[in-house]
Design an enzyme around this catalytic site. Structure first.
Site, short mmCIF file in Angstrom:
data_model
loop_
_atom_site.label_atom_id
_atom_site.label_comp_id
_atom_site.label_asym_id
_atom_site.label_seq_id
_atom_site.Cartn_x
_atom_site.Cartn_y
_atom_site.Cartn_z
N GLY A 85 41.64 -17.81 -39.65
CA GLY A 85 40.29 -17.17 -39.00
C GLY A 85 40.49 -15.85 -39.01
CG LEU A 86 37.17 -13.14 -39.77
CD1 LEU A 86 35.71 -12.97 -39.33
CD2 LEU A 86 37.79 -12.08 -40.72
CB SER A 87 41.43 -10.20 -35.88
OG SER A 87 41.86 -9.83 -34.48
N GLY A 88 40.08 -12.44 -33.66
CA GLY A 88 39.20 -12.71 -32.64
C GLY A 88 38.26 -13.87 -32.78
CB SER A 89 38.12 -16.26 -35.47
OG SER A 89 39.47 -16.69 -35.65
N GLY A 90 39.23 -16.94 -32.42
CA GLY A 90 39.46 -17.96 -31.39
C GLY A 90 40.70 -18.56 -31.52
CE LYS A 91 43.86 -16.18 -36.25
NZ LYS A 91 42.91 -15.35 -36.01
CB SER A 111 46.81 -17.60 -43.07
OG SER A 111 46.11 -18.40 -41.93
P1 ADP Z 1 42.43 -14.77 -32.44
O1 ADP Z 1 43.63 -15.44 -31.90
O2 ADP Z 1 41.57 -15.58 -33.48
O3 ADP Z 1 42.66 -13.66 -32.86
P2 ADP Z 1 41.57 -14.94 -29.50
O4 ADP Z 1 41.89 -16.41 -29.31
O5 ADP Z 1 42.65 -13.92 -29.07
O6 ADP Z 1 41.21 -15.01 -31.12
O7 ADP Z 1 40.32 -14.30 -28.91
C1 ADP Z 1 39.16 -15.30 -29.17
C2 ADP Z 1 38.03 -14.51 -27.90
O8 ADP Z 1 36.85 -15.35 -27.92
C3 ADP Z 1 38.69 -15.04 -26.43
O9 ADP Z 1 38.32 -14.05 -25.68
C4 ADP Z 1 37.64 -16.52 -26.32
O10 ADP Z 1 37.55 -16.61 -24.72
C5 ADP Z 1 36.56 -16.06 -26.81
N1 ADP Z 1 35.54 -17.25 -27.28
C6 ADP Z 1 34.48 -17.56 -26.86
N2 ADP Z 1 33.91 -18.35 -27.29
C7 ADP Z 1 34.80 -19.18 -27.76
C8 ADP Z 1 35.18 -20.33 -28.64
N3 ADP Z 1 34.18 -21.29 -28.71
N4 ADP Z 1 36.34 -20.74 -29.09
C9 ADP Z 1 37.44 -19.66 -29.03
N5 ADP Z 1 37.39 -18.54 -28.42
C10 ADP Z 1 36.17 -18.32 -27.88
#
Ligand code: ADP
Length: 202
Positions: free
Chosen positions: A36-42, A110
């Site tokens: 998933g995208l950066s900031g998607s929640g991985k 990815s």
């Molecule tokens: P990634 O690893 O994909 O770059 P991050 O996990 O570092 O993303 O960041 C995701 C951000 O989105 C976090 O600040 C998290 O608290 C917020 N967020 C809000 N809602 C959700 C959700 N349902 N699932 C995952 N993250 C969420």
């Protein structure tokens, strides 16, 4: 005497099989591949999922940019060749964990179907659970956890996935985990229920 020695040795000439280790842990090894995208929640979902599985007695390992790019892959950059090598090594690490019966949770953007296919090919389709962390780019950009979208918009980061580099959405054989309208814990719980069906030993 020599023959006896050989016989004793032959008992130890095989690495313990995966089944033996899975029996010991009472779980099945599995790769969970979050894309998933950066900031998607991985990363957030991976950490929550790990806690939930740990509470139920399952042994897991999270792999992400922090422990891979700064460790075993610290000599790799972002050229096409290095990206491929990055994924190859990550997949090989996954294989080792799977052979130990461990559930490995991967958090890597990815972005292309080729990259994910390569990981799946190395790891093996039976042990590979692809999960699309499905968060619209507008939301990822609003969250902008690491300030990377702002930099990419200003042109300070080039080839940023979702801005000036493509993200290819998975099409087949994947779990679609939508995060826009739920909390991280809700998303992780949803995923945990699917994962449990694959790692509980029957
Ligand atoms: P990634 O690893 O994909 O770059 P991050 O996990 O570092 O993303 O960041 C995701 C951000 O989105 C976090 O600040 C998290 O608290 C917020 N967020 C809000 N809602 C959700 C959700 N349902 N699932 C995952 N993250 C969420």
């Amino acid at each position: 005497m020599k023959d006896e020695g050989r016989n004793i040795f032959s008992v130890f000439d095989e690495i313990l099989q995966r089944e033996v280790k899975e029996k010991l842990l009472n779980q099945r090894g599995l790769t969970i591949w979050l894309t998933g995208l950066s900031g998607s929640g991985k990363t957030t979902i991976a950490m929550a999922l790990e806690q939930l599985l740990n509470k139920k007695g399952f042994l897991t390992q999270v792999l992400d940019g922090d422990n891979v790019r700064t460790g075993i892959n610290s000599n790799l950059g972002f050229s096409e060749e290095d990206r491929t090598e990055n994924i190859r090594r990550i997949a090989e690490i996954n294989k080792l964990f799977i052979n130990c019966g461990i559930v490995t949770i991967n958090c890597f953007v990815s972005p292309t179907k080729d990259i994910r296919a390569k990981a799946k090919e190395i790891i093996g389709a039976d042990d590979f659970l692809e999960v699309f962390i499905n968060t619209p780019i507008e939301i990822c950009e609003q969250r902008d956890v690491k300030g990377l979208y702002a930099k990419a918009r200003k042109g300070e980061i080039k080839n940023f996935t979702g801005i000036d580099a493509p993200f290819e959405v998975p099409k087949t054989n994947f779990i679609d985990l939508k995060t826009a309208n739920c909390t991280p814990l809700e998303a992780a719980t949803q995923l945990k229920d699917i994962v449990l069906t694959k790692i509980i030993k029957r």
